[in-house]
Write an enzyme that holds these catalytic residues in place. Structure first.
Site, PDB file in Angstrom:
ATOM      1  N   ARG A  72      -6.256  -5.554  -1.496  1.00  0.00           N
ATOM      2  CA  ARG A  72      -4.945  -4.658  -1.394  1.00  0.00           C
ATOM      3  C   ARG A  72      -4.877  -3.924  -2.725  1.00  0.00           C
ATOM      4  NH1 ARG A  72       0.949  -5.129  -1.451  1.00  0.00           N
ATOM      5  NH2 ARG A  72       1.713  -3.340  -0.735  1.00  0.00           N
ATOM      6  N   HIS A  76      -4.941  -0.114  -3.789  1.00  0.00           N
ATOM      7  CA  HIS A  76      -3.922   0.757  -4.305  1.00  0.00           C
ATOM      8  C   HIS A  76      -4.334   1.348  -5.500  1.00  0.00           C
ATOM      9  CE1 HIS A  76      -0.284  -0.928  -2.066  1.00  0.00           C
ATOM     10  NE2 HIS A  76      -1.297  -0.834  -1.323  1.00  0.00           N
ATOM     11  N   ASN A 104       5.124  -1.492  -4.523  1.00  0.00           N
ATOM     12  CA  ASN A 104       4.293  -2.829  -4.933  1.00  0.00           C
ATOM     13  C   ASN A 104       4.625  -3.788  -3.836  1.00  0.00           C
ATOM     14  OD1 ASN A 104       6.573  -4.071  -5.859  1.00  0.00           O
ATOM     15  ND2 ASN A 104       5.943  -3.874  -7.965  1.00  0.00           N
ATOM     16  N   HIS A 204      -7.168  -5.534   6.779  1.00  0.00           N
ATOM     17  CA  HIS A 204      -6.148  -6.263   7.474  1.00  0.00           C
ATOM     18  C   HIS A 204      -6.607  -7.313   8.290  1.00  0.00           C
ATOM     19  CE1 HIS A 204      -3.055  -2.782   6.902  1.00  0.00           C
ATOM     20  NE2 HIS A 204      -3.423  -3.178   5.635  1.00  0.00           N
TER      21      HIS A 204
HETATM   22  C1  HEM Z   1      -4.280   2.519   6.748  1.00  0.00           C
HETATM   23  C2  HEM Z   1      -3.212   2.689   6.372  1.00  0.00           C
HETATM   24  C3  HEM Z   1      -2.663   1.208   5.483  1.00  0.00           C
HETATM   25  C4  HEM Z   1      -1.309   0.835   5.583  1.00  0.00           C
HETATM   26  C5  HEM Z   1      -0.184   1.732   6.299  1.00  0.00           C
HETATM   27  C6  HEM Z   1      -1.058  -0.408   5.012  1.00  0.00           C
HETATM   28  C7  HEM Z   1      -0.031  -1.040   4.551  1.00  0.00           C
HETATM   29  C8  HEM Z   1       0.061  -2.305   4.294  1.00  0.00           C
HETATM   30  C9  HEM Z   1       1.313  -3.134   4.219  1.00  0.00           C
HETATM   31  C10 HEM Z   1       2.648  -2.616   4.454  1.00  0.00           C
HETATM   32  C11 HEM Z   1       0.894  -4.370   3.826  1.00  0.00           C
HETATM   33  C12 HEM Z   1       1.934  -5.595   3.643  1.00  0.00           C
HETATM   34  C13 HEM Z   1       2.491  -5.651   2.461  1.00  0.00           C
HETATM   35  C14 HEM Z   1       3.424  -6.750   1.864  1.00  0.00           C
HETATM   36  O1  HEM Z   1       4.121  -6.684   2.832  1.00  0.00           O
HETATM   37  O2  HEM Z   1       3.173  -7.491   1.122  1.00  0.00           O
HETATM   38  C15 HEM Z   1      -0.573  -4.346   3.754  1.00  0.00           C
HETATM   39  C16 HEM Z   1      -1.211  -5.412   3.306  1.00  0.00           C
HETATM   40  C17 HEM Z   1      -2.460  -5.463   3.094  1.00  0.00           C
HETATM   41  N1  HEM Z   1      -3.383  -4.202   3.069  1.00  0.00           N
HETATM   42 FE1  HEM Z   1      -2.755  -2.544   3.879  1.00  0.00          FE
HETATM   43  N2  HEM Z   1      -2.274  -0.658   4.609  1.00  0.00           N
HETATM   44  C18 HEM Z   1      -3.318   0.310   4.881  1.00  0.00           C
HETATM   45  C19 HEM Z   1      -4.513   0.359   4.542  1.00  0.00           C
HETATM   46  C20 HEM Z   1      -5.233  -0.540   3.669  1.00  0.00           C
HETATM   47  C21 HEM Z   1      -6.816  -0.532   3.122  1.00  0.00           C
HETATM   48  C22 HEM Z   1      -7.386   0.637   3.304  1.00  0.00           C
HETATM   49  C23 HEM Z   1      -6.871  -1.662   2.451  1.00  0.00           C
HETATM   50  C24 HEM Z   1      -8.073  -2.172   1.683  1.00  0.00           C
HETATM   51  C25 HEM Z   1      -9.051  -1.400   1.884  1.00  0.00           C
HETATM   52  C26 HEM Z   1      -5.711  -2.524   2.875  1.00  0.00           C
HETATM   53  C27 HEM Z   1      -5.511  -3.885   2.528  1.00  0.00           C
HETATM   54  C28 HEM Z   1      -4.615  -4.637   2.748  1.00  0.00           C
HETATM   55  C29 HEM Z   1      -4.659  -6.169   2.431  1.00  0.00           C
HETATM   56  C30 HEM Z   1      -5.743  -7.241   2.146  1.00  0.00           C
HETATM   57  C31 HEM Z   1      -3.198  -6.492   2.711  1.00  0.00           C
HETATM   58  C32 HEM Z   1      -2.745  -8.034   2.589  1.00  0.00           C
HETATM   59  C33 HEM Z   1      -2.348  -8.445   1.108  1.00  0.00           C
HETATM   60  C34 HEM Z   1      -1.741  -9.509   0.831  1.00  0.00           C
HETATM   61  O3  HEM Z   1      -2.041 -10.725   1.909  1.00  0.00           O
HETATM   62  O4  HEM Z   1      -1.658  -9.922  -0.269  1.00  0.00           O
HETATM   63  N3  HEM Z   1      -4.672  -1.749   3.500  1.00  0.00           N
HETATM   64  N4  HEM Z   1      -1.017  -2.876   4.180  1.00  0.00           N
HETATM   65  C1  LIG Z   2       7.057  -4.617  -8.482  1.00  0.00           C
HETATM   66  O1  LIG Z   2       8.291  -3.697  -9.041  1.00  0.00           O
HETATM   67  C2  LIG Z   2       9.448  -4.514  -9.055  1.00  0.00           C
HETATM   68  C3  LIG Z   2      10.609  -3.714  -9.533  1.00  0.00           C
HETATM   69  O2  LIG Z   2      10.224  -2.500 -10.388  1.00  0.00           O
HETATM   70  C4  LIG Z   2       8.942  -5.460 -10.318  1.00  0.00           C
HETATM   71  O3  LIG Z   2      10.074  -6.338 -10.740  1.00  0.00           O
HETATM   72  C5  LIG Z   2       7.910  -6.276 -10.001  1.00  0.00           C
HETATM   73  O4  LIG Z   2       7.562  -7.176 -11.307  1.00  0.00           O
HETATM   74  C6  LIG Z   2       6.821  -5.515  -9.587  1.00  0.00           C
HETATM   75  N1  LIG Z   2       5.747  -6.569  -9.268  1.00  0.00           N
HETATM   76  C7  LIG Z   2       4.481  -6.551  -9.802  1.00  0.00           C
HETATM   77  C8  LIG Z   2       3.496  -7.855  -9.084  1.00  0.00           C
HETATM   78  O5  LIG Z   2       4.181  -6.148 -10.856  1.00  0.00           O
END
Ligand code: HEM
Ligand SMILES: *[C@@H]1O[C@H](CO)[C@@H](O)[C@H](O)[C@H]1NC(C)=O
Ligand SMILES: *[C@@H]1O[C@H](CO)[C@@H](O)[C@H](O)[C@H]1NC(C)=O
Ligand SMILES: *[C@@H]1O[C@H](CO)[C@@H](O)[C@H](O)[C@H]1NC(C)=O
Length: 343
Positions: A72, A76, A104, A204
């Site tokens: 992720r 980003h 973030n 995902h």
């Molecule tokens: C298509 C549109 C996408 C949307 C709207 C989206 C949105 C999100 C959101 C809201 C989360 C949850 C974050 C959280 O609650 O901590 C997430 C997690 C994640 N996203 Fe996406 N994402 C998208 C595409 C992608 C793409 C293209 C990648 C990588 C190539 C990606 C990789 C990930 C991964 C690996 C997680 C899990 C992160 C973790 O477990 O720490 N996402 N995404």
């Molecule tokens: C994400 O943003 C918040 C608010 O600015 C900050 O406190 C936090 O440390 C940030 N997280 C990371 C992993 O940098």
């Protein structure tokens, strides 16, 4: 007749040679990606890939959330101003950095830590040689394959960016409430087709999301009272999520696996889930509900090799977005700081 064919072939090969030459000229005119190559550190840091792999493997074994976090983080980084490790820079007195943008959420500390550790090891072996942007690209590749995903060659030679601003994040990352149209337009702006968007969303298949990211789907007011959820969701799945997230407004740390079937495995089950109403985010489900994206969901649900091949190519393409070379960047001494601290 045979002669005639041969002549034509001859013409064809001359035409092909001319085309190749033209393409080389065109690609030479593309400033950044053209300078990357898998052998970039052959002289300056020949063991770079082994060193990164050793460190991140060890990190993943001790902290299993590292891999999804890195994937992720990499996405980003690349979508906001290019794959230049700008997402790793810390906010300082002069600048509120990318990683402190509201979106973030939880760009996880473990993924940052994996990159920092690899950087420390590399600075001992080959000081000043390897960019943080390349480390993040390699670490992501290694971690995806550790989870059972494909292994692909990563072109190297990215420089680290000189800019990281929280304000630059908005508008460059997809949100769960976006329509397929809006998401596709965003991916198109970054150079990706609709199919590649579906392919990359397959990320995902690992990791988790916080309840607030899908609360709107499971806590709906209905005329009959509580308990209503998005009717596109498989009912027992929705009810399980309602229980898991019951307290999410008090405890914002509650999170749920993106792929409930095989949460820690990089596979094509994410796409099968979408077809069964087991997609977690509204943006996930949208991919199977829209006629333009559904055929690709069907393809990947039916054929994991097709998914892995396409995912590898899409990740390499992602790794080239907005890459900086030459004086457009630097090799940071520390991944969380620009070399010149007052920028
Ligand atoms: C298509 C549109 C996408 C949307 C709207 C989206 C949105 C999100 C959101 C809201 C989360 C949850 C974050 C959280 O609650 O901590 C997430 C997690 C994640 N996203 Fe996406 N994402 C998208 C595409 C992608 C793409 C293209 C990648 C990588 C190539 C990606 C990789 C990930 C991964 C690996 C997680 C899990 C992160 C973790 O477990 O720490 N996402 N995404
Ligand atoms: C994400 O943003 C918040 C608010 O600015 C900050 O406190 C936090 O440390 C940030 N997280 C990371 C992993 O940098
Ligand atoms: C989508 O969500 C963001 C914040 O998460 C919000 O600012 C925006 O207004 C929402 N957009 C729509 C169309 O609901
Ligand atoms: C699955 O995809 C691979 C790679 O594109 C292809 O070679 C193979 O024939 C496909 N298998 C089936 C059963 O369609």
């Amino acid at each position: 007749m045979a002669n005639h064919l041969r002549r034509q072939n001859h013409h064809c090969s001359r035409l092909a040679a001319a085309l190749v030459a033209a393409m080389l000229l065109i690609s030479a005119a593309v400033p950044s990606a053209a300078k990357l190559s898998t052998g970039y550190y052959r002289k300056s840091c020949p063991r770079v890939e082994q060193i990164v792999a050793d460190i991140v493997t060890n990190k993943q074994i001790n902290s299993p959330t590292t891999a999804a976090g890195a994937l992720r983080l990499f996405f980003h980084d690349c979508f906001v101003g290019g794959c230049d490790a700008s997402v790793l820079v810390s906010t300082n007195a002069f600048n509120r950095a990318e990683r402190d943008a509201d979106i973030n959420l939880s760009l996880p500390g473990d993924a940052f830590d994996a990159v920092v550790r690899a950087k420390t090891a590399l600075e001992l072996q080959c000081p000043g040689a390897v960019s943080c942007a390349d480390i993040l690209a390699l670490a992501t590749r290694d971690l995806v394959s550790m989870l059972g995903g494909p292994f692909y060659a990563v072109p190297l030679g990215r420089k680290d960016g000189l800019v990281s601003r929280a304000a630059a994040v908005e508008g460059n990352l997809p949100l769960t409430n976006m329509t397929v149209d809006t998401m596709a337009a965003l991916f198109r702006r970054k150079g990706f087709t609709v199919q590649e968007m579906v392919t990359l969303a397959g990320a995902h298949t690992v990791g988790f999301s916080h309840c607030k990211e899908f609360a709107g789907r499971i806590f709906r007011r209905s005329s009959g009272g509580q308990g209503a959820f998005d009717p596109a969701m498989e009912p027992r799945f929705a009810q399980a999520l309602q229980r898991a997230c019951a307290n999410y407004q008090k405890d914002a740390t509650v999170s749920v696996f993106n792929d409930i079937m095989t949460p820690g495995k990089f596979d094509n089950i994410y796409y099968l889930n979408l077809k069964r109403g087991l997609g977690l985010l509204a943006s996930d489900h949208a991919l199977v509900a829209d006629a333009r994206t559904k055929p690709f969901v069907d393809l990947y649900a039916a054929n994991q090799s097709a998914f892995f091949g396409d995912f590898s190519r899409a990740m390499v393409k992602l790794s080239l977005v907005g890459v900086k070379t030459g004086r457009n960047g630097e090799v940071r001494r520390r991944c969380d700081q620009f070399n010149n601290l007052s920028t």
